[in-house]
Design a protein around this motif. Structure first.
Motif, mmCIF file in Angstrom:
data_model
loop_
_atom_site.group_PDB
_atom_site.id
_atom_site.type_symbol
_atom_site.label_atom_id
_atom_site.label_comp_id
_atom_site.label_asym_id
_atom_site.label_seq_id
_atom_site.Cartn_x
_atom_site.Cartn_y
_atom_site.Cartn_z
ATOM 1 N N VAL A 1 -0.566 -2.861 -16.682
ATOM 2 C CA VAL A 1 -1.031 -2.069 -17.828
ATOM 3 C C VAL A 1 -0.747 -0.587 -17.592
ATOM 4 O O VAL A 1 -0.306 0.127 -18.503
ATOM 5 N N ASN B 1 -1.076 -0.469 -33.061
ATOM 6 C CA ASN B 1 -1.752 -0.555 -31.766
ATOM 7 C C ASN B 1 -2.165 -1.999 -31.470
ATOM 8 O O ASN B 1 -2.042 -2.473 -30.333
ATOM 9 N N LEU C 1 -0.791 -4.148 -28.335
ATOM 10 C CA LEU C 1 -1.666 -4.790 -27.354
ATOM 11 C C LEU C 1 -1.307 -6.265 -27.181
ATOM 12 O O LEU C 1 -1.338 -6.806 -26.069
ATOM 13 N N TRP D 1 -6.563 -10.915 -23.595
ATOM 14 C CA TRP D 1 -7.700 -9.994 -23.700
ATOM 15 C C TRP D 1 -8.985 -10.778 -23.906
ATOM 16 O O TRP D 1 -9.006 -11.768 -24.639
ATOM 17 N N LEU E 1 -10.563 -3.858 -29.751
ATOM 18 C CA LEU E 1 -9.771 -3.267 -28.679
ATOM 19 C C LEU E 1 -8.720 -2.307 -29.231
ATOM 20 O O LEU E 1 -8.461 -1.247 -28.644
ATOM 21 N N HIS F 1 -10.548 0.887 -30.271
ATOM 22 C CA HIS F 1 -10.936 1.620 -29.064
ATOM 23 C C HIS F 1 -9.710 2.301 -28.448
ATOM 24 O O HIS F 1 -9.742 3.487 -28.093
ATOM 25 N N GLY F 2 -8.609 1.559 -28.335
ATOM 26 C CA GLY F 2 -7.404 2.121 -27.741
ATOM 27 C C GLY F 2 -6.827 3.265 -28.546
ATOM 28 O O GLY F 2 -6.351 4.254 -27.983
ATOM 29 N N TYR G 1 -8.160 4.598 -18.404
ATOM 30 C CA TYR G 1 -8.027 3.665 -19.532
ATOM 31 C C TYR G 1 -7.325 2.385 -19.077
ATOM 32 O O TYR G 1 -7.698 1.275 -19.484
ATOM 33 N N ALA G 2 -6.325 2.526 -18.212
ATOM 34 C CA ALA G 2 -5.649 1.336 -17.679
ATOM 35 C C ALA G 2 -6.628 0.457 -16.902
ATOM 36 O O ALA G 2 -6.581 -0.776 -16.990
ATOM 37 N N TYR H 1 -9.816 0.219 -17.471
ATOM 38 C CA TYR H 1 -10.657 -0.460 -18.457
ATOM 39 C C TYR H 1 -9.923 -1.671 -19.032
ATOM 40 O O TYR H 1 -10.488 -2.780 -19.107
ATOM 41 N N LEU H 2 -8.662 -1.478 -19.449
ATOM 42 C CA LEU H 2 -7.917 -2.592 -20.021
ATOM 43 C C LEU H 2 -7.786 -3.742 -19.022
ATOM 44 O O LEU H 2 -7.917 -4.911 -19.385
ATOM 45 N N ALA I 1 -9.041 -7.985 -19.228
ATOM 46 C CA ALA I 1 -7.880 -8.862 -19.293
ATOM 47 C C ALA I 1 -8.026 -9.973 -18.265
ATOM 48 O O ALA I 1 -8.627 -9.789 -17.208
#
Length: 206
Positions: free
Chosen positions: A85, A134, A138, A149, A156, A159-160, A187-188, A190-191, A195
């Motif tokens: 990510v 977006n 994703l 996800w 998501l 949020h992104g 942020y990465a 968090y993603l 995941a």
């Protein structure tokens, strides 16, 4: 003047509009300024666009399309979800660094539209488009990284969009590369935390 198709002429005018917006600002971007920049008669504009607002929408879409990160990046064997990510987000950030003036134009278009009652729908369409793109990105990011996800994709995506929109605008203001990349990495993380690896084909789900 070479004969161009309607699609080619629209592209020519959209690119001319981007140059005018960068140079003079969105408020000063008139149809006459755009056709003068493109070197075409005023009638060419009305042949390709129903209004200046339609041109602005096209400009927004063109800028976003060419600034999307390449979701299909190759990842080294054994890369963690975070590393996968993070690589994709850093590829996005490279596009921001390469074309900061274009990103600034998108924010300016939003403010311009919101301050004019007749143009408010342009800003709404702009951000609906951002959310759709977006969300699609994703999905392609997850496929490319072999992830799924665990958060509702619509949530998501919103949020992104808020994170990346805010990080980009903040960087356009302060140009603090170190802090921008640190926030992007957060942020990465968090993603990666929302995941899960896709199960091997034919194998049981995790």
């Amino acid at each position: 003047m070479p004969r161009l198709s309607a699609a080619e002429r629209r592209e020519q005018l959209a690119e001319a509009a981007i140059r005018v917006m960068i140079r003079d600002g969105v408020a000063e971007t008139t149809t006459r300024a755009v056709v003068a920049e493109a070197g075409v008669p005023l009638g060419a504009f009305h042949y390709c666009f129903r209004s200046k607002e339609e041109l602005f929408q096209t400009v927004i879409e063109r800028i976003m399309e060419r600034n999307l990160p390449p979701a299909g990046l190759a990842h080294p064997p054994g890369a963690t979800p975070f590393e996968k990510v993070r690589a994709i987000l850093h590829a996005y950030w490279e596009q921001v660094l390469a074309r900061p003036a274009e990103h600034l134009v998108t924010y300016e278009v939003t403010q311009y539209a919101l301050r004019r009652p007749g143009l408010a729908d342009l800003a709404r369409r702009q951000y609906r488009h951002y959310l759709e793109v977006n969300r699609a990105h994703l999905e392609s990011m997850a496929r490319a990284a072999g992830l799924t996800w665990t958060v509702d994709l619509a949530v998501l995506a919103r949020h992104g969009l808020g994170v990346l929109d805010g990080l980009t605008l903040t960087w356009l203001i302060d140009r603090d590369d170190v802090q921008a990349l640190a926030a992007l990495d957060e942020y990465a993380r968090y993603l990666a935390s929302v995941a899960e690896p896709l199960p091997a084909e034919g194998g049981p789900a995790a």
